[in-house]
Structure formats: structure tokens, C-alpha cells
Design a protein around this motif. Structure first.
Motif, mmCIF file in Angstrom:
data_model
loop_
_atom_site.group_PDB
_atom_site.id
_atom_site.type_symbol
_atom_site.label_atom_id
_atom_site.label_comp_id
_atom_site.label_asym_id
_atom_site.label_seq_id
_atom_site.Cartn_x
_atom_site.Cartn_y
_atom_site.Cartn_z
ATOM 1 N N GLY A 615 0.801 -1.219 0.000
ATOM 2 C CA GLY A 615 0.000 0.000 0.000
ATOM 3 C C GLY A 615 0.833 1.269 0.000
ATOM 4 O O GLY A 615 0.343 2.332 0.359
ATOM 5 N N TYR A 616 2.117 1.153 -0.349
ATOM 6 C CA TYR A 616 2.986 2.327 -0.438
ATOM 7 C C TYR A 616 3.433 2.517 -1.891
ATOM 8 O O TYR A 616 3.576 1.545 -2.629
ATOM 9 N N VAL A 617 3.645 3.753 -2.286
ATOM 10 C CA VAL A 617 4.206 4.035 -3.616
ATOM 11 C C VAL A 617 5.456 4.883 -3.450
ATOM 12 O O VAL A 617 5.614 5.587 -2.454
ATOM 13 N N ARG A 618 6.347 4.791 -4.410
ATOM 14 C CA ARG A 618 7.561 5.609 -4.377
ATOM 15 C C ARG A 618 7.256 6.953 -5.019
ATOM 16 O O ARG A 618 6.800 7.018 -6.161
ATOM 17 N N GLU A 619 7.482 8.018 -4.269
ATOM 18 C CA GLU A 619 7.211 9.369 -4.773
ATOM 19 C C GLU A 619 8.473 10.205 -4.609
ATOM 20 O O GLU A 619 9.297 9.953 -3.727
ATOM 21 N N LYS A 620 8.570 11.258 -5.456
ATOM 22 C CA LYS A 620 9.712 12.153 -5.360
ATOM 23 C C LYS A 620 9.426 13.173 -4.260
ATOM 24 O O LYS A 620 8.374 13.822 -4.275
ATOM 25 N N ILE A 621 10.362 13.296 -3.312
ATOM 26 C CA ILE A 621 10.152 14.264 -2.229
ATOM 27 C C ILE A 621 11.322 15.246 -2.150
ATOM 28 O O ILE A 621 12.405 14.978 -2.686
ATOM 29 N N CYS A 622 11.073 16.368 -1.467
ATOM 30 C CA CYS A 622 12.129 17.330 -1.172
ATOM 31 C C CYS A 622 13.007 16.726 -0.091
ATOM 32 O O CYS A 622 12.499 16.305 0.951
ATOM 33 N N SER A 623 14.326 16.672 -0.299
ATOM 34 C CA SER A 623 15.163 15.967 0.664
ATOM 35 C C SER A 623 15.296 16.742 1.969
ATOM 36 O O SER A 623 15.689 16.189 2.976
ATOM 37 N N LEU A 624 14.934 18.041 1.980
ATOM 38 C CA LEU A 624 14.999 18.800 3.228
ATOM 39 C C LEU A 624 13.678 18.741 3.994
ATOM 40 O O LEU A 624 13.644 18.390 5.166
#
Ligand SMILES: [Zn+2]
Length: 776
Positions: A615-624
Motif C-alpha cells: 500500500g505504499y508508492v515511491r514518490e519524489k520528495i524534497c530531501s529537506l
């Protein structure tokens, strides 16, 4: 009186006499026999591949194992009977025919040829030895043999005899003799070897096959020929068998583990789950590692390797050297409670995930913070630096201290303590709660056994499995196999339903959700996330999926490394049993190095992956900020985000990064990072008005202890206030007891220390907050 009556009286008195004698033999006290019946037998230990690990010594150095008669090969029993007492089943303790034969043989040969001692008489002699072998001793043996015959069945006598017969060299009974001379189990002996063994007890010195193979071989061949009419084997086979015999050096593997099991297990033959080859490799690697850092004053080490699916222990090294008295080598380092430092942190993070406090991208504060109320706690990091806002993934992988204490403060010490007890940390029962918030940093004392087993829950989808040391029956192994049924994960997305399908075995229990366990495994196997905590990442490089966690405690008193692959979990501890500190940082990566070596050894061809969270997906996040990557974010990474959050628009875009009129990227930090922010020179700003007004320190209800510093400097109490939502307000009004003054941003200032109870109230526009504290 007629003849019949006379005969009846005579017969009657004979019967009466016989019954009386029998009763005397059966019921007269026989203390030596009672002692003999309760004497100790050696216990033999084997590994999972039936390699002999140890035969324990009894009565000061004797090897004497016990095998029930039904498990002794018939041919061996036949050989023993032929060698010593072929009429055993037809006499009642004394073989009159043999006595007469011996008498004439002795007469004609003028020396003792045949002893005519029956097996019952020989057993009687073992039970109650006489210093000399003269006529009186013979009488005593005979009478005692009658007593044995009255008390025991023929089979019982034979069984005791086969298991107690002396073979010289401190070896008694056929089971140990087969091991000693032929390195074989009874069932592995061939016919020639059986006869070679059977002749030894006649004259243990002369017929020792390892010393006089020819004498032994010839005697065995002769005995074999006498024992049957049809000869199927030839002489060479017996000479060869004797030729190949050797005097065995008794093996001494797994001393600590065997010692531990001897305390409880009463079986004579014990098969352990361990693997001797892996153990030898682990011992070698541990020894070499210690050898390489002699200057660092690390004198002890311990290692435990577990198979995840079954909980089977594969390797157990209790110390560097069992025989090393200088460094107490007989202490079992696997069982010694120690502070294990940061290696405990994953248990806290997993709980925080299940409590809904964090996700991998949740920002945690790594800033100077005080915790607790009556006992003020001020954690510092490994390198005494603070990193400001850190994502949970980074905080765990880099083993930062403040975020861990921050999480424990939120969860509560007591609930976490009970979670640790669930995980099997029974050592904490003594005074684990006294460690208080220090539990977050591994301040409670736990054993390597507890720690390694608890760590395996992450590779086991959150399920705790008790350690298994012995292979008891086929049933148990079947049950383990059944437990590994393949299933469709999506169908059993709910942990509770899955646990019913998987049929947890007795003692197994779910501690964490499947997803929390899998995310922790993902974080600890993430090599890039470890960077800020450790310079040395090379130690953790493996060709297969693996996760590691290390820990040091008490200024390097204990250094520990935990490692898991989907199949195995290992724990390695180094330090000193006497508590001496290890010199500096030298060797702090050594346990991890050994852990990796052993995992390399057992994982040669199996490159199984860790399972992904459901139930998790890989998303692009802000590293800060950990938020959804926006166009102004300078650095982005991929992270697991709950699919639900994405679908329901709960995954917001980064609000920290902005672009000013000049087109430059600026960073605006939330208010809670005020103190950290003002101490560092960043090219960013702080969003002072991003949270409600709050006094961060001192804590409400806190107690300070005044002391004389000695250098004349006056003590001060540091006050830290953040937030205030009114963007038009600029100053903070402070009321300290009767005093009143104002402060400008950042609201960080000092107040004097005076004995007594104090009130501190702050006001910012419409908002205000008030606390009380005491100085004693
Ligand atoms: Zn950003």
C-alpha cells in the motif's frame, strides 16, 4: 513314612531353601548397586549435519555414553557375548561349564587362559570393584552376580554391561569406544570393526587397535571365526579395520552453548540446530579481527547467528577463547547484559511508525532540546553536532540521538518498555525503567542473545520467533516448513488475517505491523541514508540485500553490530567482560566487519530481496522538508509514501523552498528550528510565525539544582520561546516573578537562578503561555 512323603518333604525344603536364597539375593541391601545405577553418563552433542561437537566427560575425565540395548546392533551384541560369555542366556550368574573348562585349562597351561567370568560377574566387578583379583574377590563377584540376576532381567544386565565395559584410555561402553577408536556411531560400524571392538576389553593394553593393530586384528578374526559356521569375511578385513583405528581427540566445540544446555536438558544424545562449519568460520573471523586491533584493548567478543524463518541458532560464539583465563574466556558473552547503544533505536522507530507518529519522510528535530520534567535530559549526538530538521529515514539510518529521545518522549517510556519486554528483552526486567528516556539511546542493559533475536523481527515481517537450539523431532521441522507456505500478499493485506493463515507457532507473536518492519528493513539497508552518521560506509557493502545497525555505549565499553539478510540475522559484540573501556574509536566498525564476513559466508548463492511495504508508492520528495518535491526544491529523492495519502491529497508540495525576485532559491524553516537556526549561519530564513506561541525550555514543573561553579560566574537559566502567529507583532513580553521586560526575535534569553519556586509568563499579541519551575 513312605517314599513319596519323604520325596515331597525333600522337594519342599529345596523349594523353601531356593526361595529363601532368592529372596536374600533380591532384597538384601546392595548400596554399591544403588550408587552405580545413579552414576552419570556422558552426553553427546551433534550439529544439524550430525557432526559430533562434544561428548561430556564424567567422573573426572571418563567418556561413557548410554545406548539402550534395542539400539545396539545385534551383530555387536553377538560379538560381545561370544567374546566374554557365550552361555549368558543359559546360566544364572555363574557358568559352571566355563569354570570347569577354565580349571582344566589353567591346570594344563600353568597360566590363566580363560577367566570364566560371566557378564553378570564382570558387571558385579564394575559395580563393586575389588583391589585384588583373587579367590575371595571371585566369590564376592559371584555372589553379587547372583544378586544382580535376582534383581534384573537378562536384557537389563546386558544393557548395563554394554554401556559400562571399560576399554582403557578413560573410555567406557561400546558407544564411546566406537567413537574413540573408529570415529563412528554404533550403527555405522562394519562387522570387522565390531569384532575389533569386542576383543579390546579382554586386555585393553594389548588389544588396543591404535597401538597393536595386528594383535587386535588377529584376535578379532579368531573371535569371528569361532562365532559362526559359515565364514563370509576374510582375515584382511579385520586387520585393515584394526589398522585404520586411531585414538580420537575428543572434540570440544560450542563450549558455552553446550554448558548452557547441560543446565536443563537431560537427554543423553542431543542434536543442536547449529552448524559446525559456520561456527568454525565465525570463530576464525572473530579471532582474526581481535588479533588485528590488539592495541585497542578489546579482549572479548561474542557472536550469534540465527536463521530467520525458524529461529534456529546456527552459530554461537561465547568468547574469543574458552581456555583464556586472563580474560575470563568461560564467560558466555552472548548471555552477558550490556548497554548496546544505538543498536536499540530501530525498535523505537518501528513502534513510532505503528503509533502513527512518523512515516519515512516525517521531519524530526535534531536540535538542542531538553526532555523530561523532574529529570532534565539533554541528548547530544555522536559527533556533538545538530542537523536541524531531519527526515525520519535519515535520523534512524544516521543514528541521531535527539530525534530518538524526541520520539520516546512522545511515545512514553512505559509503553516502549513493555514493547521491549514483548520483544524478549527480559534483562530489562531488573532495572530497565530506571534508564528512563535513556532507553531511546540503548541505556538499558540487554544481552546479545536478546538483541539479535529481537532484530530478526524486521526480516520476519514484524513477527517475533523464539530461538530454537535443539532439533527434537521431525514434527517440529515439519511445522516450520508448513509455516513457509507461499501466499498471495494482496489477498491477506490485513496482518491479523495473515497471522491466522500463517499459523504462528507457540511462542511466536506479532510485535510490529508488516509495513513497519519492512520500512525499517528498507531504511537500514539504505546505504545512502547512513552518510551523516558514519564516514565508513564500505563496511556495509554487500553483493546481496542486507541491513545493518551498529551501536557503541559508555565511551566505547561495548561495540555491537547487527546485520540481517532476508534469511539470516547476526549479532556481534566486542568489549571487555571486566567493563574496561576500549581505546578510542579504534575498532568501532570491527563488529560490523565480522558480521558482514559471516553473512557473506552463509549467503553465497542466495540473493533473496527484502519484501516491499504494502500500500505504499515511491514518490519524489524534497530531501529537506520531506514534502512532495516542488519546482524550487534543490535536492529531491524517492521515498515510500502511503498510496492513500497521495490519493486523498494529503501529500503536500514543499512549502520551505521559495524563489525570491532575483530568481534565487531561499529556504524558510519552521519556527521550532529557531534555536538551531540562530546558532548556524545559513543562507535561509526562519518562518517565526509558523506555529503557536510555546515555551520550549524550561519545562513546566521542572526542577533545577543550584551549585557553586567556583569561578565566580553566576548561573543562568536558558529560556527558549518559539512561535507566535501574529505576523504584525514584533516583541515578546516576559513576566518573571515580579520582573517584567521585553525580548526581540529570536526569543532566546537568560534569567538568573534563585532558590525557590518561580513563575514565567510570556505574551505575544493575543497569545500567552505560563510555566512554573523550582530551583533547589
Ligand atoms: Zn523543498
Amino acid at each position: 513314612m513312605n517314599k513319596l512323603k519323604k520325596l515331597l518333604v525333600t522337594a519342599g525344603s529345596f523349594v523353601l531353601c531356593a526361595v529363601t536364597i532368592f529372596t536374600l539375593f533380591k532384597f538384601s541391601p546392595f548400596p554399591a548397586f544403588n550408587r552405580f545405577k545413579s552414576h552419570e553418563y556422558s552426553r553427546s552433542f551433534y550439529d544439524r549435519n550430525n557432526e559430533l561437537l562434544q561428548v561430556t566427560s564424567v567422573d573426572g575425565g571418563i567418556r561413557r555414553e548410554y545406548t539402550p540395548l534395542k539400539n545396539i546392533p545385534d551383530e555387536l551384541v553377538k560379538a560381545a557375548l561370544k567374546a566374554e560369555d557365550e552361555n549368558f542366556y543359559f546360566h544364572s550368574g555363574l557358568d559352571l561349564f566355563a569354570v570347569v573348562r577354565a580349571f582344566f585349562q589353567n591346570l594344563t597351561n600353568r597360566r590363566r587362559v580363560s577367566g570364566a567370568s560371566t557378564i553378570s560377574m564382570q558387571l558385579a566387578r564394575m559395580i563393586s570393584p575389588s583391589p585384588e583379583r583373587n579367590f575371595t574377590a571371585k566369590i564376592k563377584d559371584t555372589l553379587n552376580a547372583f544378586r544382580l540376576e535376582a534383581r534384573l532381567s537378562k536384557k537389563q544386565i546386558l544393557e548395563l554391561y554394554m554401556n559400562n565395559l571399560p576399554f582403557g584410555n578413560n573410555v567406557e561402553g561400546f558407544t564411546s569406544a566406537a567413537k574413540y577408536f573408529f570415529d563412528k556411531e554404533l550403527t555405522e560400524l562394519n562387522l570387522a570393526e565390531m569384532y575389533c571392538l569386542a576383543v579390546i576389553p579382554r586386555r585393553p593394553g594389548l588389544y588396543n587397535p591404535a597401538i597393536n593393530p595386528e594383535e587386535n586384528g588377529n584376535a578379532a578374526w579368531k573371535l569371528y571365526k569361532e562365532s559362526r559356521k559359515k565364514i563370509e569375511w576374510n582375515e584382511d578385513a579385520f586387520l585393515l579395520a584394526a589398522e585404520l583405528a586411531e585414538e580420537k581427540k575428543w572434540p570440544f566445540y560450542f563450549p558455552h552453548l553446550v554448558n548452557e544446555i547441560l543446565k536443563e536438558e537431560k537427554n543423553t544424545k542431543i542434536k543442536l540446530t547449529v552448524d559446525l562449519q559456520i561456527q568454525k568460520f565465525a570463530e576464525f573471523e572473530l579471532k582474526s579481527a581481535l588479533e588485528n586491533i590488539k592495541g585497542a584493548r578489546i579482549n572479548n567478543a561474542a557472536l550469534l547467528l540465527i536463521e530467520n524463518s525458524s529461529g534456529n541458532v546456527l552459530a554461537w560464539v561465547g568468547s574469543n577463547d574458552w581456555f583464556d583465563e586472563e580474560y575470563s574466556g568461560q564467560i558466555d558473552g552472548v548471555k552477558v547484559p550490556n548497554q548496546m547503544g544505538s543498536s536499540m533505536k530501530p525498535f523505537l522507530y518501528a513502534m513510532a511508525m505503528d503509533e502513527g507518529l512518523i512515516k519515512p519522510n516525517t521531519i524530526l528535530p535534531d536540535i538542542p532540546l531538553e526532555f523530561g520534567s523532574d529529570k532534565i535530559y539533554f541528548p547530544l549526538n555522536f559527533n556533538n553536532r545538530f542537523n536541524g530538521p531531519v527526515r525520519s529515514r535519515m535520523a534512524l539510518a544516521s543514528s541521531l540521538n535527539v530525534p530518538a529521545v524526541y520520539l520516546l518522549d512522545k511515545i512514553g517510556v512505559e509503553p516502549y518498555y513493555h514493547k521491549l519486554l514483548d520483544l524478549g528483552f527480559n534483562s530489562l526486567l531488573n532495572d530497565g525503567l530506571r534508564a528512563d528516556l535513556g532507553l531511546a539511546l540503548g541505556a538499558g542493559e540487554v544481552t546479545l542473545e536478546e538483541l539479535t533475536n529481537a532484530f530478526s523481527v524486521f526480516a520476519n515481517d514484524g513477527i517475533y520467533k523464539p530461538l530454537v537450539l535443539e532439533i527434537n523431532s521431525d514434527e517440529k521441522n515439519l511445522a516450520v516448513k508448513e509455516n513457509e507456505i507461499e501466499y498471495d500478499e494482496d489477498f491477506y493485506a490485513d496482518d491479523d488475517i495473515l497471522d491466522q493463515v500463517e499459523k504462528l507457532l507457540p511462542g511466536q507473536k506479532r510485535i510490529y505491523s508488516r509495513n513497519a518492519a519492512r520500512i525499517i528493513a528498507d531504511i537500514l539497508s539504505d546505504k545512502s541514508a547512513r552518510v551523516s552518521g558514519f564516514g565508513f560506509t564500505q563496511t556495509f557493502e554487500t553483493k546481496y540485500p542486507s541491513m545493518f545497525k551498529t551501536g557503541t555505549a559508555n565511551q566505547y565499553q561495548n561495540i555491537v553490530a547487527l546485520g540481517s539478510t532476508p534469511s539470516y540475522t547476526i549479532g556481534v559484540w566486542m568489549g571487555n567482560f571486566n567493563g574496561n573501556t576500549v581505546v578510542g574509536k579504534t575498532g568501532s566498525s570491527l563488529p560490523a566487519y565480522v558480521a558482514k564476513k559471516v553473512l557473506d559466508f552463509v549467503t553465497e548463492y542466495n540473493f533473496e530481496e527484502f519484501k516491499k511495504p504494502l500500500g505504499y508508492v515511491r514518490e519524489k520528495i524534497c530531501s529537506l522538508s520531506g514534502m512532495k518535491a516542488g519546482e524550487n526544491c534543490p535536492n529531491t529523492i524517492w521515498e515510500y509514501i502511503p498510496e492513500k495519502d497521495v490519493d486523498e491529497n494529503k501529500f503536500d508540495e514543499c512549502s520551505w523552498h521559495h524563489r525570491n525576485e532575483d530568481g534565487k532559491t531561499i529556504t524558510i524553516y519552521p519556527a521550532e528550528f529557531q534555536k538551531w537556526f540562530s546558532s548556524e549561519n545559513f543562507a535561509g530564513t526562519l518562518d517565526y510565525n509558523s506555529s503557536p506561541l510555546k515555551i520550549l525550555s524550561p519545562k513546566d514543573g521542572g526542577i533545577f539544582y543550584k551549585y557553586e561553579s567556583g569561578n565566580g560566574q553566576e548561573e543562568k537559566i536558558q529560556v527558549e520561546v518559539i512561535g507566535g502567529l501574529d505576523v504584525n507583532e514584533k516583541v515578546l513580553k516576559v513576566f518573571y516573578d515580579d520582573e517584567e521586560f521585553t525580548v526581540e526575535r529570536p526569543f532566546s534569553f537568560e534569567i538568573p537562578v534563585e532558590l525557590g519556586r518561580h513563575n514565567l509568563t510570556v505574551q505575544f499579541g493575543q497569545e500567552s503561555e505560563s510555566i512554573n519551575f523550582t530551583v533547589e
